[in-house]
Design an enzyme around this catalytic site. Structure first.
Site, PDB file in Angstrom:
ATOM      1  N   HIS A 189      43.512  21.520  70.107  1.00  9.05           N
ATOM      2  CA  HIS A 189      43.479  20.890  71.617  1.00  9.05           C
ATOM      3  C   HIS A 189      43.244  19.451  71.724  1.00  9.05           C
ATOM      4  CE1 HIS A 189      43.391  25.067  73.807  1.00  9.05           C
ATOM      5  NE2 HIS A 189      44.574  24.546  73.675  1.00  9.05           N
ATOM      6  N   ARG A 221      60.833  23.436  64.695  1.00  6.07           N
ATOM      7  CA  ARG A 221      60.442  23.925  63.419  1.00  6.07           C
ATOM      8  C   ARG A 221      59.577  25.070  63.561  1.00  6.07           C
ATOM      9  NH1 ARG A 221      61.168  18.072  61.722  1.00  6.07           N
ATOM     10  NH2 ARG A 221      62.246  17.826  60.114  1.00  6.07           N
ATOM     11  N   ARG A 280      65.173  26.635  65.345  1.00  6.35           N
ATOM     12  CA  ARG A 280      65.422  27.086  63.888  1.00  6.35           C
ATOM     13  C   ARG A 280      64.763  28.443  63.449  1.00  6.35           C
ATOM     14  NH1 ARG A 280      64.773  22.506  59.489  1.00  6.35           N
ATOM     15  NH2 ARG A 280      62.438  23.015  59.600  1.00  6.35           N
ATOM     16  N   GLU A 309      72.909  21.316  55.260  1.00  4.98           N
ATOM     17  CA  GLU A 309      71.837  20.337  54.460  1.00  4.98           C
ATOM     18  C   GLU A 309      71.923  20.790  53.099  1.00  4.98           C
ATOM     19  OE1 GLU A 309      67.841  21.278  56.116  1.00  4.98           O
ATOM     20  OE2 GLU A 309      68.323  23.420  56.036  1.00  4.98           O
ATOM     21  N   ASN A 321      67.230  15.088  55.553  1.00  2.00           N
ATOM     22  CA  ASN A 321      66.388  15.113  54.557  1.00  2.00           C
ATOM     23  C   ASN A 321      66.667  16.069  53.394  1.00  2.00           C
ATOM     24  OD1 ASN A 321      65.072  13.808  56.620  1.00  2.00           O
ATOM     25  ND2 ASN A 321      63.970  15.728  57.349  1.00  2.00           N
ATOM     26  N   ASP A 322      67.118  17.266  53.652  1.00  2.00           N
ATOM     27  CA  ASP A 322      67.643  17.844  52.430  1.00  2.00           C
ATOM     28  C   ASP A 322      68.968  17.693  52.086  1.00  2.00           C
ATOM     29  OD1 ASP A 322      65.454  19.762  51.965  1.00  2.00           O
ATOM     30  OD2 ASP A 322      65.647  20.869  53.865  1.00  2.00           O
ATOM     31  N   ARG A 382      62.462  15.495  47.483  1.00  2.00           N
ATOM     32  CA  ARG A 382      62.050  14.635  48.530  1.00  2.00           C
ATOM     33  C   ARG A 382      60.544  14.419  48.548  1.00  2.00           C
ATOM     34  NH1 ARG A 382      63.584  18.620  53.546  1.00  2.00           N
ATOM     35  NH2 ARG A 382      61.663  17.625  54.927  1.00  2.00           N
ATOM     36  N   CYS A 409      69.790  15.959  62.535  1.00  2.00           N
ATOM     37  CA  CYS A 409      68.107  16.295  62.905  1.00  2.00           C
ATOM     38  C   CYS A 409      67.444  15.806  62.016  1.00  2.00           C
ATOM     39  CB  CYS A 409      67.942  17.574  63.281  1.00  2.00           C
ATOM     40  SG  CYS A 409      68.222  18.795  62.117  1.00  2.00           S
TER      41      CYS A 409
HETATM   42  C1  PEP Z   1      66.342  18.126  57.058  1.00  2.00           C
HETATM   43  O1  PEP Z   1      66.285  18.740  55.911  1.00  2.00           O
HETATM   44  O2  PEP Z   1      66.808  17.121  57.301  1.00  2.00           O
HETATM   45  C2  PEP Z   1      65.620  18.824  58.456  1.00  2.00           C
HETATM   46  C3  PEP Z   1      65.808  18.418  59.660  1.00  2.00           C
HETATM   47  O3  PEP Z   1      64.667  19.961  58.074  1.00  2.00           O
HETATM   48  P1  PEP Z   1      63.355  19.761  57.282  1.00  2.00           P
HETATM   49  O4  PEP Z   1      62.987  18.310  57.249  1.00  2.00           O
HETATM   50  O5  PEP Z   1      62.498  20.435  58.132  1.00  2.00           O
HETATM   51  O6  PEP Z   1      63.831  20.465  55.924  1.00  2.00           O
HETATM   52 MG    MG Z   2      65.821  20.834  55.693  1.00  2.00          MG
END
Ligand code: PEP
Ligand code: MG
Length: 570
Positions: free
Chosen positions: A188, A295, A331, A430, A453-454, A464, A501
């Site tokens: 909080h 997420r 998700r 991804e 990202n993935d 990563r 995203c």
């Molecule tokens: C991604 O992989 O780009 C993504 C948005 O998911 P996360 O970073 O949670 O793996």
């Molecule tokens: Mg991902």
């Protein structure tokens, strides 16, 4: 100068003087000298005083921060009003205890009960009851509480933990930063610090004993860095960084209520990434149009058991209602890789990023997957909720989820529970496999969201989380850019929405490339919304196309990065 590292809780840089907040000792005479009636009157007086002071604090909080945050304090009043707590305390007073001891004994019993339940909400309730207990005991003893409202300017508060009632009394004009030994991003106090936009660093072990009142302290609320008694040069460096940060933030604020449009008027939908319902406050503050990535794994992390259907339903419902029924893309559980949940009994794997994770895990552990889908479907009547599947590599995964959703809909019909029959089911693109079959997936999915990202990590075969290959794990590679371009073309061909995203969605260097590729939706962290909106507004489609043409003609990562940097607008 000493340096420490904690968890970044609230963004920004603060340079100031330490004020250590230690509550006065709670000491009282256990032997009773007054009658039961007198002790009872003392208890009632303390409860009434507590309620009136807290109501004022809640009112002040509502004006300064917002209704949602003031509700935490209203919850404290409800605790003080709880008939069971009061009855039990009065019973102990009747049996010969003084008001302090009776209150402490009963409240501790309730705290023990709530903290033994393996559920974050229940633990939070235990923290709230503890907060009320301490304040009531101070009132009964006659200790003056710490006056947070009259701290000197440029104070950096150093505390073991910051209770909501302490945070509520803070005046933003005086407090430039918060540093605590305890707390997490969803506690909080952190939520309140973020709402007040005060930089905060949390979870720095033993820090209260490392710092003295009056020490100069620097905190970096984004990175989680802390410097105690830094040299002049470090102070100057951080003061400059703070200045820059504040100026840039201030200037960006004018983009809060603007439409997200390119310079020549093309609309882009700008959404936010969140990990908990509490973050909807920040989404609204950033003038964002909804949530493009919830997420949900953060509802599962740090627990002993998975959240049940009711808890998830409440979280999804709270999120979508907080956004006035606007878009929320939920998700399904994306665990594995670097997101571990030991209680789920997953064996240690040689290659966790290539292993039993995300949709693979969910399709194997049906009870977890179906509980989540049912909670999402139930919440779908409250607004524009969509389902998104992570780490898809083949069409079967999407078709199996569709079948599951259909079966759950039949069950819900039988149970007479409402849901959105037309709920959209989309996939994250991804993995290189999903990218390769994007044309096939686009025929079955209601939408795509590119997880850069993935997608970058798997396309480049560069972990990563491994800093040694960080230079390769970058979207400035032609392999990644070609993949993204093709994914968007496949979505366009089937007429479905393609969003993005991953972190690259808010990279000011890459935004013109995404516009040129035809992306119409971006989902970024709440802290990046305004900058992203501004950058979008600085480019025309023709300018984006010209830059993208040049970029796609380059092959070396260094050349791509250099050209993008040269043209970056922010
Ligand atoms: C991604 O992989 O780009 C993504 C948005 O998911 P996360 O970073 O949670 O793996
Ligand atoms: Mg991902």
């Amino acid at each position: 100068m000493k340096k420490y590292r904690g968890t970044g809780g609230s963004d920004g840089i603060a340079v100031g003087r330490a004020v250590i907040i230690k509550e006065a000792d709670i000491k009282y005479e256990h032997k009773r000298t007054k009658t039961a009636n007198e002790e009872n009157s003392r208890l009632i007086a303390a409860l009434e005083r507590f309620k009136s002071i807290t109501a004022k604090m809640a009112d002040d909080m509502k004006q300064r921060v917002g209704e949602k945050d003031s509700k935490i304090l209203l919850g404290h009043i409800a605790i003080a009003d709880d008939p069971d707590l009061r009855k039990e305390t009065q019973k102990l007073i009747e049996s010969g205890k003084c008001a302090e001891e009776a209150l402490e004994t009963v409240f501790d019993r309730f705290i023990d009960m709530f903290s033994s339940i393996p559920d974050e909400m229940m633990r939070q309730r235990a923290t709230d009851i503890g907060d009320v207990k301490v304040r009531l005991l101070h009132m009964l003893i006659g200790n003056n509480p710490v006056d947070m409202a009259s701290l000197p300017p440029d104070t950096i508060i150093i505390a073991n933990d910051l209770t909501p009632s302490m945070t509520a009394g803070i005046k933003k004009e005086n407090v430039s930063g918060i540093l605590t030994q305890m707390g997490g991003r969803t506690s909080h106090s952190t939520i309140l610090a973020r709402a007040l936009m005060i930089p905060a660093v949390l979870s720095v072990k033993g820090i209260v004993n490392e710092i003295s009142d009056g020490d100069t302290v620097i905190i970096d609320g984004e990175k989680g860095d802390v410097f105690v008694n830094p040299d002049e040069e470090t102070i100057r460096k951080f003061l400059n960084a703070r200045e820059k940060h504040l100026k840039a933030k201030e200037k960006l604020f004018k983009y809060k209520d603007r439409n997200t449009q390119t310079a020549d008027g093309d609309d882009i939908l700008l959404l936010s990434n969140i990990g908990s319902p509490q973050e909807t406050d920040a989404v609204k503050q950033s003038g964002c149009e909804g949530v493009g990535l919830f997420r949900t794994e953060f509802l599962f992390i740090g627990k002993n058991t998975p959240p049940d259907e009711e808890e998830q339903f409440e979280a999804y419902k709270e999120t979508v209602l907080a956004l006035g029924g606007g878009t929320v893309v939920i998700r399904t559980l994306d665990l594995g890789g670097d997101k571990v949940m030991p209680y789920l009994g997953i064996e240690k794997e040689e290659n966790p990023f290539l292993g039993y994770r995300a949709i693979r895990f969910c399709l194997d552990r049906e009870e977890i997957c179906e509980t989540q889908l049912r909670a999402i479907l139930r919440a779908s009547v409250y607004g524009d909720i969509k389902i998104m599947i992570p780490l898809v590599t083949c069409i079967d995964e999407l078709l199996t989820v569709r079948k599951k959703v259909k079966n759950i809909m039949t069950q819900l019909d039988k149970d007479g529970i409402r849901y959105n029959k037309d709920i959209e089911i989309g996939v994250m693109i991804e993995t290189p496999a999903a990218s390769e079959i994007a044309d096939i997936l686009a025929k079955e999915a209601d939408f795509f969201s590119i997880g850069t990202n993935d997608l970058t990590q798997y396309t480049m075969a560069a972990d990563r989380t491994n800093s040694r290959v960080e230079y390769l794990c970058s979207a400035y590679n032609i392999a990644v850019l070609r993949s993204i371009k093709r994914i968007i073309e496949c979505a366009d061909k089937e007429g479905i929405m393609c969003s993005m995203c991953g972190e690259a969605a808010s990279d000011v260097r890459l935004i013109p490339i995404w516009i040129s590729f035809g992306l119409k939706e971006l989902s970024v962290s709440t802290a990046s919304v305004l900058q992203t909106r501004k950058t979008i507004s600085l480019w025309t489609k023709a300018e984006c196309d010209e830059l993208a043409d040049r970029i796609m003609g380059l092959f070396c990562q260094g050349d791509i990065k250099e050209l993008l940097e040269e043209h970056a607008r922010f």
